[in-house]
Design a protein around this motif. Sequence first.
Motif, mmCIF file in Angstrom:
data_model
loop_
_atom_site.group_PDB
_atom_site.id
_atom_site.type_symbol
_atom_site.label_atom_id
_atom_site.label_comp_id
_atom_site.label_asym_id
_atom_site.label_seq_id
_atom_site.Cartn_x
_atom_site.Cartn_y
_atom_site.Cartn_z
ATOM 1 N N GLU A 178 0.640 -1.156 0.050
ATOM 2 C CA GLU A 178 -0.009 0.207 0.082
ATOM 3 C C GLU A 178 0.723 1.237 0.161
ATOM 4 O OE1 GLU A 178 -2.444 -0.631 3.398
ATOM 5 O OE2 GLU A 178 -4.240 -1.259 2.268
ATOM 6 N N ASP A 181 6.063 2.807 -3.583
ATOM 7 C CA ASP A 181 5.914 3.682 -5.089
ATOM 8 C C ASP A 181 6.093 2.829 -6.182
ATOM 9 O OD1 ASP A 181 8.986 5.081 -4.095
ATOM 10 O OD2 ASP A 181 8.790 3.560 -5.568
ATOM 11 N N THR A 182 6.807 1.698 -6.165
ATOM 12 C CA THR A 182 7.134 0.769 -7.129
ATOM 13 C C THR A 182 7.186 -0.611 -6.793
ATOM 14 O OG1 THR A 182 8.556 2.371 -8.064
ATOM 15 C CG2 THR A 182 8.909 0.212 -9.127
ATOM 16 N N LYS A 203 -1.531 -1.647 -7.154
ATOM 17 C CA LYS A 203 -1.692 -0.992 -8.192
ATOM 18 C C LYS A 203 -2.918 0.204 -7.659
ATOM 19 C CE LYS A 203 -2.766 -0.431 -12.611
ATOM 20 N NZ LYS A 203 -1.634 -0.019 -13.799
ATOM 21 N N LYS A 204 -4.013 -0.233 -6.801
ATOM 22 C CA LYS A 204 -4.999 0.625 -6.443
ATOM 23 C C LYS A 204 -4.300 1.915 -5.477
ATOM 24 C CE LYS A 204 -8.428 -1.439 -4.319
ATOM 25 N NZ LYS A 204 -8.174 -2.668 -5.030
ATOM 26 N N SER A 205 -3.164 1.471 -4.831
ATOM 27 C CA SER A 205 -2.741 2.797 -4.189
ATOM 28 C C SER A 205 -1.429 3.610 -4.867
ATOM 29 C CB SER A 205 -1.836 2.104 -2.869
ATOM 30 O OG SER A 205 -2.592 0.981 -2.238
ATOM 31 N N GLY A 206 -1.551 3.234 -6.366
ATOM 32 C CA GLY A 206 -0.692 4.144 -6.964
ATOM 33 C C GLY A 206 0.657 3.707 -7.629
ATOM 34 N N PHE A 208 3.690 1.960 -9.279
ATOM 35 C CA PHE A 208 4.103 1.606 -10.662
ATOM 36 C C PHE A 208 4.559 -0.070 -10.538
ATOM 37 C CE2 PHE A 208 5.517 3.002 -14.777
ATOM 38 C CZ PHE A 208 6.423 1.967 -15.263
ATOM 39 N N ASP A 224 2.390 -1.830 -15.520
ATOM 40 C CA ASP A 224 2.923 -0.845 -16.217
ATOM 41 C C ASP A 224 4.024 -1.200 -17.315
ATOM 42 O OD1 ASP A 224 1.542 1.569 -15.197
ATOM 43 O OD2 ASP A 224 2.281 0.535 -13.537
#
Length: 239
Positions: A178, A181-182, A203-206, A208, A224
Amino acid sequence: MEELIEEARKRVLGSKRLVALTGAGISAESGVPTFRGKGGIWQRYKVTDLATPHAFAKDPRLVWEFYNWRRDLISKVTYNPAHKALVDLEKIVPHFALITQNIDDLHRKAGSKNLIELHGNIWWVKCSKCDYKAKDKRVPIPFPPICPKCGGMLRPDVVWFGEFLDMDTLNMAVSEVEKADTILVVGTSAVVQPAASLIGIGKKSGAFLIEVNLEPTEATPIFDISIRGRAGEILPRFI
Ligand code: APR
């Protein structure tokens, strides 16, 4: 492919909170068979005979034969450049967490520190009756392995089909994805839950998402970047 690897490399090295999620494919080049690919364990054995609580209750000797075979095999192999690359990344990236579905202990052997073992570890046993747990590296473990505390039958300290994961372990893994970032997902068919759902949560938490696998998986569409290749060849190129 080259540009994909270059973009993945930039993302990984520029990450502030990198999470790696690994499956059997990262240990394939060490000589540890995977489960679902060609030559996979579940192509040759029935999982319901070997890796369920029911199987163990019905025929503990057979289940211990299976795990003694895996312990013998794993005791003879070592980590490969893919495991090592994750150890290097852990030293480079500000915050790194490694979540593995593997029970082969090869990430720890390679030197990974912040390691979350979702499915347990092949070198640990636990009592099927009381709360006794211990590390036991004997190969083979003689049958029947008896609990020194209560006399019950010892079993591998791994998560079998139909069993729940340790909640603290799972919550740690969820919290890591959660906040990532990656997320780098290596060598998993992404079909076994709840491990596979960690990808969607990230993915839902943003985060990559980067996948490294010999072939496309069910989760490939949400990545991605999805790189086709051997983990032992691709991962060292991220460093
Ligand atoms: N490099 C990268 N990927 C690879 C390699 C390799 N050298 N070799 C195989 N793979 C990929 C396969 O394409 C496949 O997608 O690794 C994946 C292995 O998938 P599985 O055999 O299903 O293993 P895994 O996803 O870890 O299984 C999850 O299922 O049986 C249970 O508890 C067991 O933890 C295991 C869980």
